[in-house]
Design an enzyme around this catalytic site. Sequence first.
Site, PDB file in Angstrom:
ATOM      1  N   THR A 101      -6.958   8.541  -3.800  1.00  0.00           N
ATOM      2  CA  THR A 101      -6.291   7.252  -3.653  1.00  0.00           C
ATOM      3  C   THR A 101      -5.655   6.928  -4.997  1.00  0.00           C
ATOM      4  O   THR A 101      -6.347   6.742  -5.999  1.00  0.00           O
ATOM      5  CB  THR A 101      -7.280   6.147  -3.249  1.00  0.00           C
ATOM      6  OG1 THR A 101      -7.856   6.498  -1.992  1.00  0.00           O
ATOM      7  CG2 THR A 101      -6.563   4.812  -3.121  1.00  0.00           C
ATOM      8  N   LYS A 176      -2.933   3.606   2.459  1.00  0.00           N
ATOM      9  CA  LYS A 176      -4.307   3.510   1.950  1.00  0.00           C
ATOM     10  C   LYS A 176      -4.548   2.168   1.277  1.00  0.00           C
ATOM     11  O   LYS A 176      -5.649   1.611   1.338  1.00  0.00           O
ATOM     12  CB  LYS A 176      -4.586   4.656   0.968  1.00  0.00           C
ATOM     13  CG  LYS A 176      -6.035   4.678   0.438  1.00  0.00           C
ATOM     14  CD  LYS A 176      -7.063   4.855   1.542  1.00  0.00           C
ATOM     15  CE  LYS A 176      -8.497   4.741   1.035  1.00  0.00           C
ATOM     16  NZ  LYS A 176      -8.929   5.872   0.218  1.00  0.00           N
ATOM     17  N   LYS A 244     -10.752   0.477  -8.874  1.00  0.00           N
ATOM     18  CA  LYS A 244      -9.463   1.104  -9.205  1.00  0.00           C
ATOM     19  C   LYS A 244      -8.472   0.924  -8.063  1.00  0.00           C
ATOM     20  O   LYS A 244      -7.312   0.567  -8.268  1.00  0.00           O
ATOM     21  CB  LYS A 244      -9.698   2.585  -9.498  1.00  0.00           C
ATOM     22  CG  LYS A 244      -8.440   3.432  -9.678  1.00  0.00           C
ATOM     23  CD  LYS A 244      -8.038   4.183  -8.411  1.00  0.00           C
ATOM     24  CE  LYS A 244      -9.089   5.180  -7.977  1.00  0.00           C
ATOM     25  NZ  LYS A 244      -8.664   5.954  -6.775  1.00  0.00           N
TER      26      LYS A 244
END
Length: 296
Positions: A101, A176, A244
């Site tokens: 990701t 995502k 993150k």
Amino acid sequence: MLPKENIVIGFIGIGVMGKSMAEHLLDAGYPLVVYSRTKEKAAELLMKGAKWAITPKDLAEKASVVFTMVGYPNDVEEIYLGENGLIPNGKEGSFFIDMTTSAPSLAVKIYEEAKKNGIQAIDAPVSGGDVGAKEAKLSIMVGGEKEAFEAILPLLEHLGLNIVYQGKAGAGQHTKMSNQIAIASNMIGVCEAIIYAEKAGLNPENVLKSITAGAAGSWSLSNLAPRMLNGNFEPGFYIKHFIKDMKIAIDEADHMGMEVPGLSLAKSLYDQLVEKGEENSGTQPFISIGRTNRYG
């Protein structure tokens, strides 16, 4: 579709999810070359017949299809674009598939640089955590050229069940981000639901039997809530990596002029867990914030 006899697979990132993913490809009969910063993590794969690469450059020179599943965008950038990275050393006609990701803008940059070298780069982040990786039931979100997606689809089918082509380079990463936004806000609801049940004097395990099967049902409710109740905070997905992801999504939303108050709240609460030293735990210790905060 790529001829199976011509495929040598490279896999970079033998972590919580990457190890299982690489193992599925090895079990499917493909020659496998692996690289990880810690060789010990690849020990089981090497015992099963995988070969070791000493650098991403070494791996790129040996493999025709490379999967990467690492931690942060800066790791992705170094692995793909660094002097000893994949793109400067990859073979023309190779396929590079990043399942980390990462930032959509970086996915576009990697695609453009790969294209100059006759290489197809695809962003294909996943959802499903350690369970989805082990059971080969990941949801895979794909960005890149449609023809490249179709060529590697048989390989992706060894890793997941829900595989959707989303569009041009970066589209997989944007998808995502939508996924992570939904999870972040949902985790607040999952934790508050459990805490409410506890405070009402209910058996929370029985409550889960009812609500997971109804309109409140979600992956987090079915898979992470039982872990919360059992005090199992082992990582299926690290808090540090989720933070993150949330930061990337907040930055992307800001760039598009969009407010994300639910996501921002979730990130601020997960930041509290990092302050308590939980960055390497799974995302489920989030319930401890609800139990100690005023609203919990």
